[in-house]
Design an enzyme around this catalytic site. Sequence first.
Site, PDB file in Angstrom:
ATOM      1  N   SER A   1       1.602   1.123   6.426  1.00 60.27           N
ATOM      2  CA  SER A   1       1.814   0.071   5.383  1.00 60.27           C
ATOM      3  C   SER A   1       3.033  -1.048   5.775  1.00 60.27           C
ATOM      4  O   SER A   1       2.979  -2.197   5.256  1.00 60.27           O
ATOM      5  CB  SER A   1       2.289   0.645   4.045  1.00 60.27           C
ATOM      6  OG  SER A   1       3.566   1.176   4.005  1.00 60.27           O
TER       7      SER A   1
ATOM      8  N   LYS B   1      11.052  -5.027   4.797  1.00 65.00           N
ATOM      9  CA  LYS B   1       9.886  -4.885   4.124  1.00 65.00           C
ATOM     10  C   LYS B   1      10.022  -5.001   2.517  1.00 65.00           C
ATOM     11  O   LYS B   1      11.037  -4.993   2.187  1.00 65.00           O
ATOM     12  CB  LYS B   1       9.319  -3.274   4.363  1.00 65.00           C
ATOM     13  CG  LYS B   1       8.070  -3.009   3.846  1.00 65.00           C
ATOM     14  CD  LYS B   1       7.689  -1.527   4.270  1.00 65.00           C
ATOM     15  CE  LYS B   1       6.268  -1.117   3.722  1.00 65.00           C
ATOM     16  NZ  LYS B   1       5.865   0.210   4.182  1.00 65.00           N
TER      17      LYS B   1
ATOM     18  N   SER C   1       3.913   5.169   8.037  1.00 63.24           N
ATOM     19  CA  SER C   1       3.895   3.546   7.887  1.00 63.24           C
ATOM     20  C   SER C   1       4.915   2.805   8.724  1.00 63.24           C
ATOM     21  O   SER C   1       4.809   1.644   8.562  1.00 63.24           O
ATOM     22  CB  SER C   1       4.208   3.278   6.356  1.00 63.24           C
ATOM     23  OG  SER C   1       2.935   3.698   5.696  1.00 63.24           O
TER      24      SER C   1
END
Length: 258
Positions: free
Chosen positions: A156, A79, A180
């Site tokens: 997210s 990420k 997330s």
Amino acid sequence: MDLSFASLADLSKALSEGSLTSTAITRHFLERIARHDKALGAFVNVDADRAMSMAEGLDRLRASGVVYGPLHGLPIAVKDLIDWQDEICTVGSKAWKDRRSTGNAIVMRRLLAAGMIPIGRTAMVEFAFGGWGTNPICGTPRNPWDMETHRIPGGSSSGSGVAVAAGLAPAALGSDTGGSVRIPAALNGLVGLKPTYGRISLKGCFPLSATLDSIGPMTHTVEDSALLFEALSGGRARGPHDTAGTGDNVWRMADTAR
């Protein structure tokens, strides 16, 4: 074995048996990214040359009898809020499109110490604030379960979920404050783990909530999540901002200002 959707455990077994090489595995996923990610939007950056160079080096180590562990030579997506020395790390914001990491996050150090190959940085909700997975400025990854209707990927850690579900990477790291990792894992049909607070260091990862944040794996199987948890946690419990032996690589308040 379908390489695109094989588990880390199965890929590791094939490497140990000699039926596959890290070079072949890494090349396979890089080719899938090149072929499919324009439509999916899971990645914001892929350094194919570096990934292949790492794979070749790890193959040479294995041939010489040096194997770091069960994850040695396996690719992973990361990420875009985890620092890697000198890499662009935007945290999903065009305001930070030129921001470069000045050090390595502890989780990145542990991935590298385990012999893993970070093949690219994945798209995310801006500054990790949102559960749908949408990013109207930088782009929203497409949930791969429906290529006709653009359905939400969950956030997210949207790009990480899409990358694994679409077979662009065998596993990915996300971050989870209020869901997330778990939300995109659920919406993309994956295993997502939010570890117990303090088990995996947050040092070098963009903070949303210092007392709720966690870094966790997104995988095809529970076994794979366990393998990654073992590597990321370092096998012992410390505080989430553990700095032992890591150097000065801290997100300052000035770094988080928009």
